[in-house]
Scaffold this motif. Sequence first.
Motif, PDB file in Angstrom:
ATOM      1  N   ARG A  51       0.790  -1.218   0.000  1.00  0.00           N
ATOM      2  CA  ARG A  51       0.000   0.000   0.000  1.00  0.00           C
ATOM      3  C   ARG A  51       0.830   1.279   0.000  1.00  0.00           C
ATOM      4  N   SER A  52       2.036   1.228   0.516  1.00  0.00           N
ATOM      5  CA  SER A  52       2.829   2.434   0.743  1.00  0.00           C
ATOM      6  C   SER A  52       3.027   3.259  -0.528  1.00  0.00           C
ATOM      7  N   ALA A  53       2.613   4.548  -0.461  1.00  0.00           N
ATOM      8  CA  ALA A  53       2.781   5.506  -1.564  1.00  0.00           C
ATOM      9  C   ALA A  53       2.149   5.016  -2.858  1.00  0.00           C
ATOM     10  N   ARG A  54       1.023   4.286  -2.749  1.00  0.00           N
ATOM     11  CA  ARG A  54       0.321   3.797  -3.937  1.00  0.00           C
ATOM     12  C   ARG A  54      -1.128   4.292  -3.912  1.00  0.00           C
ATOM     13  N   GLY A  87     -20.569   1.971  -7.945  1.00  0.00           N
ATOM     14  CA  GLY A  87     -19.744   3.090  -7.525  1.00  0.00           C
ATOM     15  C   GLY A  87     -18.275   2.893  -7.794  1.00  0.00           C
ATOM     16  N   VAL A  88     -17.494   3.883  -7.359  1.00  0.00           N
ATOM     17  CA  VAL A  88     -16.052   3.853  -7.517  1.00  0.00           C
ATOM     18  C   VAL A  88     -15.429   4.583  -6.330  1.00  0.00           C
ATOM     19  N   SER A  89     -14.288   4.118  -5.893  1.00  0.00           N
ATOM     20  CA  SER A  89     -13.575   4.765  -4.801  1.00  0.00           C
ATOM     21  C   SER A  89     -12.109   4.919  -5.165  1.00  0.00           C
ATOM     22  N   GLY A  90     -11.467   5.903  -4.544  1.00  0.00           N
ATOM     23  CA  GLY A  90     -10.039   6.127  -4.730  1.00  0.00           C
ATOM     24  C   GLY A  90      -9.380   6.389  -3.392  1.00  0.00           C
ATOM     25  N   THR A  91      -8.264   5.737  -3.136  1.00  0.00           N
ATOM     26  CA  THR A  91      -7.555   5.886  -1.865  1.00  0.00           C
ATOM     27  C   THR A  91      -6.067   6.027  -2.126  1.00  0.00           C
ATOM     28  N   TYR A  92      -5.453   7.059  -1.527  1.00  0.00           N
ATOM     29  CA  TYR A  92      -3.998   7.205  -1.593  1.00  0.00           C
ATOM     30  C   TYR A  92      -3.421   6.868  -0.228  1.00  0.00           C
ATOM     31  N   TYR A  93      -2.474   5.938  -0.197  1.00  0.00           N
ATOM     32  CA  TYR A  93      -1.878   5.489   1.052  1.00  0.00           C
ATOM     33  C   TYR A  93      -0.585   6.263   1.323  1.00  0.00           C
ATOM     34  N   LEU A  94      -0.583   7.002   2.435  1.00  0.00           N
ATOM     35  CA  LEU A  94       0.587   7.770   2.831  1.00  0.00           C
ATOM     36  C   LEU A  94       1.749   6.854   3.178  1.00  0.00           C
ATOM     37  N   ASN A  95       1.444   5.702   3.751  1.00  0.00           N
ATOM     38  CA  ASN A  95       2.430   4.663   4.026  1.00  0.00           C
ATOM     39  C   ASN A  95       1.703   3.325   3.953  1.00  0.00           C
ATOM     40  N   ASN A  96       2.271   2.287   4.515  1.00  0.00           N
ATOM     41  CA  ASN A  96       1.659   0.964   4.403  1.00  0.00           C
ATOM     42  C   ASN A  96       0.473   0.775   5.331  1.00  0.00           C
ATOM     43  N   VAL A  97       0.164   1.780   6.173  1.00  0.00           N
ATOM     44  CA  VAL A  97      -0.875   1.633   7.196  1.00  0.00           C
ATOM     45  C   VAL A  97      -1.985   2.668   7.055  1.00  0.00           C
ATOM     46  N   PHE A  98      -1.657   3.916   6.746  1.00  0.00           N
ATOM     47  CA  PHE A  98      -2.650   4.994   6.718  1.00  0.00           C
ATOM     48  C   PHE A  98      -2.893   5.479   5.286  1.00  0.00           C
ATOM     49  N   GLY A  99      -4.188   5.772   5.006  1.00  0.00           N
ATOM     50  CA  GLY A  99      -4.556   6.281   3.693  1.00  0.00           C
ATOM     51  C   GLY A  99      -5.707   7.260   3.781  1.00  0.00           C
ATOM     52  N   LEU A 100      -5.853   8.079   2.737  1.00  0.00           N
ATOM     53  CA  LEU A 100      -6.947   9.035   2.604  1.00  0.00           C
ATOM     54  C   LEU A 100      -7.729   8.677   1.343  1.00  0.00           C
ATOM     55  N   GLY A 101      -9.068   8.650   1.462  1.00  0.00           N
ATOM     56  CA  GLY A 101      -9.845   8.211   0.322  1.00  0.00           C
ATOM     57  C   GLY A 101     -11.194   8.878   0.194  1.00  0.00           C
ATOM     58  N   GLY A 125     -12.859  10.219   3.729  1.00  0.00           N
ATOM     59  CA  GLY A 125     -12.400   9.841   5.054  1.00  0.00           C
ATOM     60  C   GLY A 125     -11.015   9.240   5.023  1.00  0.00           C
ATOM     61  N   PHE A 126     -10.678   8.508   6.074  1.00  0.00           N
ATOM     62  CA  PHE A 126      -9.355   7.916   6.228  1.00  0.00           C
ATOM     63  C   PHE A 126      -9.474   6.399   6.336  1.00  0.00           C
ATOM     64  N   THR A 127      -8.369   5.722   6.057  1.00  0.00           N
ATOM     65  CA  THR A 127      -8.290   4.267   6.142  1.00  0.00           C
ATOM     66  C   THR A 127      -7.104   3.879   7.012  1.00  0.00           C
ATOM     67  N   TYR A 128      -7.309   2.884   7.859  1.00  0.00           N
ATOM     68  CA  TYR A 128      -6.249   2.385   8.750  1.00  0.00           C
ATOM     69  C   TYR A 128      -6.152   0.875   8.577  1.00  0.00           C
ATOM     70  N   VAL A 129      -4.941   0.383   8.383  1.00  0.00           N
ATOM     71  CA  VAL A 129      -4.707  -1.055   8.156  1.00  0.00           C
ATOM     72  C   VAL A 129      -3.926  -1.615   9.345  1.00  0.00           C
ATOM     73  N   PHE A 188      -4.142  -1.119  -8.038  1.00  0.00           N
ATOM     74  CA  PHE A 188      -3.110  -0.314  -7.401  1.00  0.00           C
ATOM     75  C   PHE A 188      -2.154   0.260  -8.445  1.00  0.00           C
ATOM     76  N   LEU A 189      -1.881   1.550  -8.293  1.00  0.00           N
ATOM     77  CA  LEU A 189      -0.956   2.265  -9.169  1.00  0.00           C
ATOM     78  C   LEU A 189       0.083   2.987  -8.309  1.00  0.00           C
ATOM     79  N   PRO A 190       1.361   2.908  -8.674  1.00  0.00           N
ATOM     80  CA  PRO A 190       1.943   2.141  -9.774  1.00  0.00           C
ATOM     81  C   PRO A 190       1.838   0.637  -9.548  1.00  0.00           C
TER      82      PRO A 190
END
Length: 251
Positions: A50-53, A75-89, A135-139, A242-244
């Motif tokens: 997930r990190s930076a993806r 529907g469709v969703s988009g999430t950018y992960y700041l690191n391997n644990v936290f993301g904003l979507g 919102g935010f995502t936590y893994v 997931f991109l890249p």
Amino acid sequence: MMKSNRRWPLVFALALCAFYLPHAPAEAAEGDEIAAIDSGPIVRRQLLHRSARFELQPMATFSMNDTYVRNVMAGVSGTYYLNNVFGLGASFQYGALHPTTNLRDNLEATLADNGELARLDSLSYSYLGWAADVGFTYVPIFGKFSVMNSLFSHYDLHLFGGMVIVNEGVEGSSEGVIVDDGIAGTRPGGYFGGGLRFFMSDMLALNVQVKNYLYNRAEISSGNANPQLSNTVMFSVGLGIFLPGEVKISR
């Protein structure tokens, strides 16, 4: 004889230096490696799925606890992960189908059989037109599992929460009925939930999620709607892209 006795200590000293000097750098390097292991992370060469993806996810969503009208949404969703644990979507869902429940069918059949057509014609039902959230995502949990030692896959358990805006429409019990517009409209609220993600490859993942919308809602009205804070539970299945496409590996 004296010169020969003096030569042997000198030869021994040179041989001792020749034996010791090549091993000194190796011992120093080994000491540095031990220090690096003690100060570094516990797990090395870990796949950072997930990190930076950025995850783009088309999905299908179904309401689970509606009383009178079910909601099938695309529907469709988009999430950018700041690191391997936290993301904003963020996500957007549109109500594609609104089938009736058995309870609604039984209610309308009972009223029709009892001759209460006037009461039946005054009933209005709400349904989900569209919903948009951010919102935010936590893994907290992620790992790898195998099936019969032949199929291997990475997985994660993720939690999420944030704000949502829900637009509700209204329909009558039959065509031409005057509906109660008080149960329709756009309302803000919050949401929370969780899901499981199974990576089918480094780039693709299967997502199964449950999301709970909290907002003011009235599912049925006979002309005097009184929306109240309610839970609308949504179950979704999506394909995460997931991109890249390449996965980062930790040091």
